[in-house]
Scaffold this motif. Sequence first.
Motif, PDB file in Angstrom:
ATOM      1  N   GLN A 162       0.835  -1.193   0.000  1.00  0.00           N
ATOM      2  CA  GLN A 162       0.000   0.000   0.000  1.00  0.00           C
ATOM      3  C   GLN A 162       0.877   1.251   0.000  1.00  0.00           C
ATOM      4  O   GLN A 162       1.876   1.317   0.721  1.00  0.00           O
ATOM      5  CB  GLN A 162      -0.913   0.009   1.234  1.00  0.00           C
ATOM      6  N   PRO A 163       0.512   2.253  -0.809  1.00  0.00           N
ATOM      7  CA  PRO A 163       1.338   3.468  -0.885  1.00  0.00           C
ATOM      8  C   PRO A 163       1.611   4.110   0.469  1.00  0.00           C
ATOM      9  O   PRO A 163       2.750   4.528   0.731  1.00  0.00           O
ATOM     10  CB  PRO A 163       0.509   4.394  -1.787  1.00  0.00           C
ATOM     11  N   LEU A 164       0.612   4.175   1.338  1.00  0.00           N
ATOM     12  CA  LEU A 164       0.827   4.830   2.630  1.00  0.00           C
ATOM     13  C   LEU A 164       1.651   3.976   3.589  1.00  0.00           C
ATOM     14  O   LEU A 164       2.173   4.483   4.573  1.00  0.00           O
ATOM     15  CB  LEU A 164      -0.517   5.216   3.259  1.00  0.00           C
ATOM     16  N   GLU A 165       1.777   2.689   3.291  1.00  0.00           N
ATOM     17  CA  GLU A 165       2.677   1.839   4.068  1.00  0.00           C
ATOM     18  C   GLU A 165       4.115   1.987   3.571  1.00  0.00           C
ATOM     19  O   GLU A 165       5.066   1.904   4.354  1.00  0.00           O
ATOM     20  CB  GLU A 165       2.240   0.377   3.982  1.00  0.00           C
ATOM     21  N   LEU A 166       4.270   2.212   2.275  1.00  0.00           N
ATOM     22  CA  LEU A 166       5.595   2.395   1.700  1.00  0.00           C
ATOM     23  C   LEU A 166       6.170   3.762   2.066  1.00  0.00           C
ATOM     24  O   LEU A 166       7.386   3.912   2.214  1.00  0.00           O
ATOM     25  CB  LEU A 166       5.529   2.240   0.182  1.00  0.00           C
ATOM     26  N   CYS A 167       5.312   4.750   2.230  1.00  0.00           N
ATOM     27  CA  CYS A 167       5.736   6.136   2.454  1.00  0.00           C
ATOM     28  C   CYS A 167       6.748   6.287   3.591  1.00  0.00           C
ATOM     29  O   CYS A 167       7.836   6.853   3.384  1.00  0.00           O
ATOM     30  CB  CYS A 167       4.518   7.020   2.691  1.00  0.00           C
ATOM     31  N   PRO A 168       6.475   5.815   4.816  1.00  0.00           N
ATOM     32  CA  PRO A 168       7.453   6.018   5.892  1.00  0.00           C
ATOM     33  C   PRO A 168       8.757   5.276   5.657  1.00  0.00           C
ATOM     34  O   PRO A 168       9.809   5.709   6.143  1.00  0.00           O
ATOM     35  CB  PRO A 168       6.726   5.500   7.140  1.00  0.00           C
ATOM     36  N   VAL A 169       8.717   4.180   4.904  1.00  0.00           N
ATOM     37  CA  VAL A 169       9.944   3.450   4.586  1.00  0.00           C
ATOM     38  C   VAL A 169      10.808   4.288   3.643  1.00  0.00           C
ATOM     39  O   VAL A 169      12.022   4.401   3.822  1.00  0.00           O
ATOM     40  CB  VAL A 169       9.621   2.075   3.956  1.00  0.00           C
ATOM     41  N   VAL A 170      10.176   4.892   2.631  1.00  0.00           N
ATOM     42  CA  VAL A 170      10.912   5.755   1.705  1.00  0.00           C
ATOM     43  C   VAL A 170      11.504   6.943   2.457  1.00  0.00           C
ATOM     44  O   VAL A 170      12.675   7.307   2.258  1.00  0.00           O
ATOM     45  CB  VAL A 170      10.007   6.233   0.561  1.00  0.00           C
ATOM     46  N   LEU A 171      10.722   7.555   3.338  1.00  0.00           N
ATOM     47  CA  LEU A 171      11.228   8.699   4.098  1.00  0.00           C
ATOM     48  C   LEU A 171      12.429   8.310   4.960  1.00  0.00           C
ATOM     49  O   LEU A 171      13.421   9.046   5.030  1.00  0.00           O
ATOM     50  CB  LEU A 171      10.110   9.275   4.972  1.00  0.00           C
ATOM     51  N   ALA A 172      12.348   7.173   5.603  1.00  0.00           N
ATOM     52  CA  ALA A 172      13.448   6.726   6.461  1.00  0.00           C
ATOM     53  C   ALA A 172      14.709   6.459   5.645  1.00  0.00           C
ATOM     54  O   ALA A 172      15.818   6.864   6.027  1.00  0.00           O
ATOM     55  CB  ALA A 172      13.039   5.473   7.229  1.00  0.00           C
ATOM     56  N   ARG A 173      14.552   5.773   4.491  1.00  0.00           N
ATOM     57  CA  ARG A 173      15.720   5.484   3.665  1.00  0.00           C
ATOM     58  C   ARG A 173      16.275   6.758   3.031  1.00  0.00           C
ATOM     59  O   ARG A 173      17.484   6.881   2.830  1.00  0.00           O
ATOM     60  CB  ARG A 173      15.361   4.474   2.575  1.00  0.00           C
ATOM     61  N   LEU A 174      15.418   7.736   2.721  1.00  0.00           N
ATOM     62  CA  LEU A 174      15.891   8.995   2.168  1.00  0.00           C
ATOM     63  C   LEU A 174      16.700   9.769   3.203  1.00  0.00           C
ATOM     64  O   LEU A 174      17.778  10.299   2.912  1.00  0.00           O
ATOM     65  CB  LEU A 174      14.716   9.839   1.680  1.00  0.00           C
ATOM     66  N   HIS A 175      16.197   9.813   4.417  1.00  0.00           N
ATOM     67  CA  HIS A 175      16.912  10.493   5.497  1.00  0.00           C
ATOM     68  C   HIS A 175      18.304   9.881   5.666  1.00  0.00           C
ATOM     69  O   HIS A 175      19.301  10.600   5.843  1.00  0.00           O
ATOM     70  CB  HIS A 175      16.102  10.388   6.783  1.00  0.00           C
ATOM     71  N   GLU A 176      18.384   8.555   5.570  1.00  0.00           N
ATOM     72  CA  GLU A 176      19.670   7.870   5.696  1.00  0.00           C
ATOM     73  C   GLU A 176      20.581   8.178   4.513  1.00  0.00           C
ATOM     74  O   GLU A 176      21.777   8.434   4.676  1.00  0.00           O
ATOM     75  CB  GLU A 176      19.450   6.357   5.783  1.00  0.00           C
ATOM     76  N   ALA A 177      20.011   8.157   3.297  1.00  0.00           N
ATOM     77  CA  ALA A 177      20.813   8.329   2.087  1.00  0.00           C
ATOM     78  C   ALA A 177      21.434   9.713   1.999  1.00  0.00           C
ATOM     79  O   ALA A 177      22.507   9.883   1.408  1.00  0.00           O
ATOM     80  CB  ALA A 177      19.957   8.065   0.845  1.00  0.00           C
ATOM     81  N   LEU A 178      20.802  10.702   2.602  1.00  0.00           N
ATOM     82  CA  LEU A 178      21.352  12.059   2.561  1.00  0.00           C
ATOM     83  C   LEU A 178      22.646  12.163   3.359  1.00  0.00           C
ATOM     84  O   LEU A 178      23.462  13.047   3.101  1.00  0.00           O
ATOM     85  CB  LEU A 178      20.324  13.065   3.087  1.00  0.00           C
TER      86      LEU A 178
END
Length: 200
Positions: A162-178
Amino acid sequence: TPIASPWPGAAVTVIERTGSTLDDCLALGLRGEPSGTAVVAGFQARGRGRAPGRHWLSPPWESLLMTVLLRAAELDFPVSQLPLRVGLAVSRAVGEATGSEPGIRWPNDAVLAGRKVAGILCEAHGGLVLAGIGVNCLQRSFPPELAATAGSLLLATGREVQPLELCPVVLARLHEALGDDGWRAGIERRLAGRGSRVRV
């Protein structure tokens, strides 16, 4: 349930329908909202792609449609690196959610089973930087003009993410990737087509 942001003090706004999450997030940035502020939409009527005239269209809540606001002065790297860092974050998040190993097709796509499942568009507006992310999650079919090249997480892996389940995972990985000093190695390991002949 509110979606938590890994950036302290940043809010994630979820809306049913909008013109463009990029435009919405830019307005929030101009209003003074902090890095990590994000807008997620179920449907966007004017979602755009990297090439002029390209549009990102998706039925409601079949895709994760999101833009994340960042402030260039707070980044510890040149803004030109951002699209690939975002691509790495999306690839990692999709892999985590589906148990797959997505490839990164330079400069702004994530691919599974040879088909594009995610697109990234980064825009700079003065000191504000917008990271637009679109991930096909639940589509079972595509229009004829896209059928040969577009895919979804469901079609590629059989998993209903589900898109809203994927959303926090993307945010967490983006925060890490920066802040990831090893991001180049992560990109190279996932780079689709590396070492093969491609047509551009």
